[in-house]
Motif scaffolding. Structure first.
Motif, PDB file in Angstrom:
ATOM      1  N   GLY A 108       0.815  -1.196   0.000  1.00  0.00           N
ATOM      2  CA  GLY A 108       0.000   0.000   0.000  1.00  0.00           C
ATOM      3  C   GLY A 108       0.854   1.253   0.000  1.00  0.00           C
ATOM      4  N   PHE A 109       0.364   2.304  -0.637  1.00  0.00           N
ATOM      5  CA  PHE A 109       1.080   3.580  -0.695  1.00  0.00           C
ATOM      6  C   PHE A 109       1.002   4.240   0.669  1.00  0.00           C
ATOM      7  N   SER A 110       2.156   4.493   1.279  1.00  0.00           N
ATOM      8  CA  SER A 110       2.208   5.125   2.600  1.00  0.00           C
ATOM      9  C   SER A 110       2.961   6.434   2.585  1.00  0.00           C
ATOM     10  N   GLY A 111       3.574   6.784   1.465  1.00  0.00           N
ATOM     11  CA  GLY A 111       4.376   7.988   1.342  1.00  0.00           C
ATOM     12  C   GLY A 111       5.472   7.741   0.320  1.00  0.00           C
ATOM     13  N   GLU A 112       6.514   8.567   0.361  1.00  0.00           N
ATOM     14  CA  GLU A 112       7.591   8.412  -0.612  1.00  0.00           C
ATOM     15  C   GLU A 112       8.944   8.683   0.027  1.00  0.00           C
ATOM     16  N   ILE A 113       9.992   8.116  -0.600  1.00  0.00           N
ATOM     17  CA  ILE A 113      11.367   8.356  -0.199  1.00  0.00           C
ATOM     18  C   ILE A 113      12.148   8.834  -1.415  1.00  0.00           C
ATOM     19  N   GLY A 114      13.025   9.784  -1.186  1.00  0.00           N
ATOM     20  CA  GLY A 114      13.925  10.288  -2.213  1.00  0.00           C
ATOM     21  C   GLY A 114      15.258  10.600  -1.571  1.00  0.00           C
ATOM     22  N   VAL A 115      16.163  11.167  -2.349  1.00  0.00           N
ATOM     23  CA  VAL A 115      17.458  11.580  -1.818  1.00  0.00           C
ATOM     24  C   VAL A 115      17.705  13.036  -2.187  1.00  0.00           C
ATOM     25  N   SER A 116      18.438  13.703  -1.318  1.00  0.00           N
ATOM     26  CA  SER A 116      18.801  15.091  -1.522  1.00  0.00           C
ATOM     27  C   SER A 116      20.246  15.262  -1.076  1.00  0.00           C
ATOM     28  N   GLY A 117      20.740  16.467  -1.090  1.00  0.00           N
ATOM     29  CA  GLY A 117      22.107  16.716  -0.667  1.00  0.00           C
ATOM     30  C   GLY A 117      22.313  18.172  -0.314  1.00  0.00           C
ATOM     31  N   ASP A 118      23.556  18.478  -0.036  1.00  0.00           N
ATOM     32  CA  ASP A 118      23.920  19.859   0.271  1.00  0.00           C
ATOM     33  C   ASP A 118      25.375  20.132  -0.091  1.00  0.00           C
ATOM     34  N   VAL A 140      15.152  17.113  -4.844  1.00  0.00           N
ATOM     35  CA  VAL A 140      15.027  15.729  -4.387  1.00  0.00           C
ATOM     36  C   VAL A 140      14.945  14.835  -5.618  1.00  0.00           C
ATOM     37  N   LYS A 141      15.746  13.779  -5.627  1.00  0.00           N
ATOM     38  CA  LYS A 141      15.670  12.754  -6.667  1.00  0.00           C
ATOM     39  C   LYS A 141      14.855  11.606  -6.091  1.00  0.00           C
ATOM     40  N   PHE A 142      13.898  11.111  -6.873  1.00  0.00           N
ATOM     41  CA  PHE A 142      13.137   9.963  -6.397  1.00  0.00           C
ATOM     42  C   PHE A 142      12.752   9.077  -7.563  1.00  0.00           C
ATOM     43  N   GLY A 143      12.547   7.795  -7.227  1.00  0.00           N
ATOM     44  CA  GLY A 143      12.115   6.819  -8.212  1.00  0.00           C
ATOM     45  C   GLY A 143      13.267   6.063  -8.841  1.00  0.00           C
ATOM     46  N   ILE A 144      12.906   5.136  -9.728  1.00  0.00           N
ATOM     47  CA  ILE A 144      13.880   4.322 -10.456  1.00  0.00           C
ATOM     48  C   ILE A 144      13.517   4.403 -11.932  1.00  0.00           C
ATOM     49  N   LYS A 194      27.816  18.284   0.796  1.00  0.00           N
ATOM     50  CA  LYS A 194      28.666  17.608   1.773  1.00  0.00           C
ATOM     51  C   LYS A 194      28.198  16.207   2.132  1.00  0.00           C
ATOM     52  N   THR A 195      26.902  15.979   2.067  1.00  0.00           N
ATOM     53  CA  THR A 195      26.364  14.676   2.426  1.00  0.00           C
ATOM     54  C   THR A 195      25.135  14.356   1.588  1.00  0.00           C
ATOM     55  N   ALA A 196      24.843  13.081   1.496  1.00  0.00           N
ATOM     56  CA  ALA A 196      23.619  12.601   0.864  1.00  0.00           C
ATOM     57  C   ALA A 196      22.600  12.355   1.973  1.00  0.00           C
ATOM     58  N   THR A 197      21.349  12.660   1.690  1.00  0.00           N
ATOM     59  CA  THR A 197      20.306  12.543   2.705  1.00  0.00           C
ATOM     60  C   THR A 197      19.083  11.866   2.124  1.00  0.00           C
ATOM     61  N   GLY A 198      18.545  10.879   2.844  1.00  0.00           N
ATOM     62  CA  GLY A 198      17.260  10.305   2.486  1.00  0.00           C
ATOM     63  C   GLY A 198      16.164  11.229   2.993  1.00  0.00           C
ATOM     64  N   VAL A 199      15.163  11.478   2.175  1.00  0.00           N
ATOM     65  CA  VAL A 199      14.042  12.348   2.543  1.00  0.00           C
ATOM     66  C   VAL A 199      12.771  11.507   2.431  1.00  0.00           C
ATOM     67  N   ILE A 200      12.015  11.434   3.518  1.00  0.00           N
ATOM     68  CA  ILE A 200      10.824  10.589   3.569  1.00  0.00           C
ATOM     69  C   ILE A 200       9.619  11.424   3.999  1.00  0.00           C
ATOM     70  N   ILE A 240      13.162  16.725  -8.762  1.00  0.00           N
ATOM     71  CA  ILE A 240      12.131  17.756  -8.682  1.00  0.00           C
ATOM     72  C   ILE A 240      12.421  18.636  -7.467  1.00  0.00           C
ATOM     73  N   SER A 241      11.682  19.699  -7.328  1.00  0.00           N
ATOM     74  CA  SER A 241      11.875  20.579  -6.176  1.00  0.00           C
ATOM     75  C   SER A 241      11.436  19.859  -4.900  1.00  0.00           C
ATOM     76  N   ARG A 242      12.042  20.226  -3.785  1.00  0.00           N
ATOM     77  CA  ARG A 242      11.668  19.659  -2.493  1.00  0.00           C
ATOM     78  C   ARG A 242      10.194  19.933  -2.218  1.00  0.00           C
TER      79      ARG A 242
END
Length: 148
Positions: free
Chosen positions: A11-21, A125-129, A23-29, A134-136
């Motif tokens: 079931g769809f509960s939300g989404e996860i993507g990755v972002s950065g700054d 934020v990058k998301f999907g395969i 200096k580091t990579a960050t998962g965004v949920i 797209i923008s945050r």
């Protein structure tokens, strides 16, 4: 979670993507309904199939979204298995996440490399395969209509 990786749809509960700054990579949920616990798996497909590299969990959940620093200190997150230092810069990984025991939903999957995520700015934020950037703001609001 294996069912999600093998092609079954939770079931769809939300989404996860990755972002950065830079200096580091960050998962965004983001989620439809705030969970009590979030699990995150980062792994890669190899010749013998799926290989989980590191898994995390957190019960420090508040608000409508969470961030997981992938290669830095991560207050509020516990490493359940693996070693985050094993995430090599040039490899392609898939980050996936789910609430609770994963039986009732998924936050999806995103394909990324650590440098690719690090080079995104905080407002992207990058998301999907294979993935889209797209923008945050759009990431945090897009697909909310799928929440039931």
């Amino acid at each position: 979670m294996l069912g999600t990786l093998a092609g079954c749809v939770n079931g769809f509960s939300g989404e996860i993507g990755v972002s950065g700054d830079g200096k580091t990579a960050t998962g965004v949920i983001w989620w439809c309904d705030r969970p009590d616990v979030i699990h995150v798996d980062i792994g890669r497909y190899e010749s013998k199939g799926w290989r989980s590299m590191v898994t995390f969990s957190s019960t420090a959940i508040s608000g409508e979204m969470a961030e997981l620093p992938i290669v830095r200190d991560r207050p509020g997150w516990k490493v359940d298995s693996g070693d985050p230092k094993a995430l090599e810069g040039g490899n392609t990984y898939v980050i996936s996440a789910w609430p609770g025991d994963g039986k009732n939903g998924s936050f999806g999957q995103t394909e990324f490399t650590v440098p690719q995520a690090m080079n995104l700015n905080r407002d992207q934020v990058k998301f999907g395969i294979p993935g889209s950037v797209i923008s945050r703001t759009k990431f945090l609001t897009w697909h909310r209509s799928y929440c039931s």
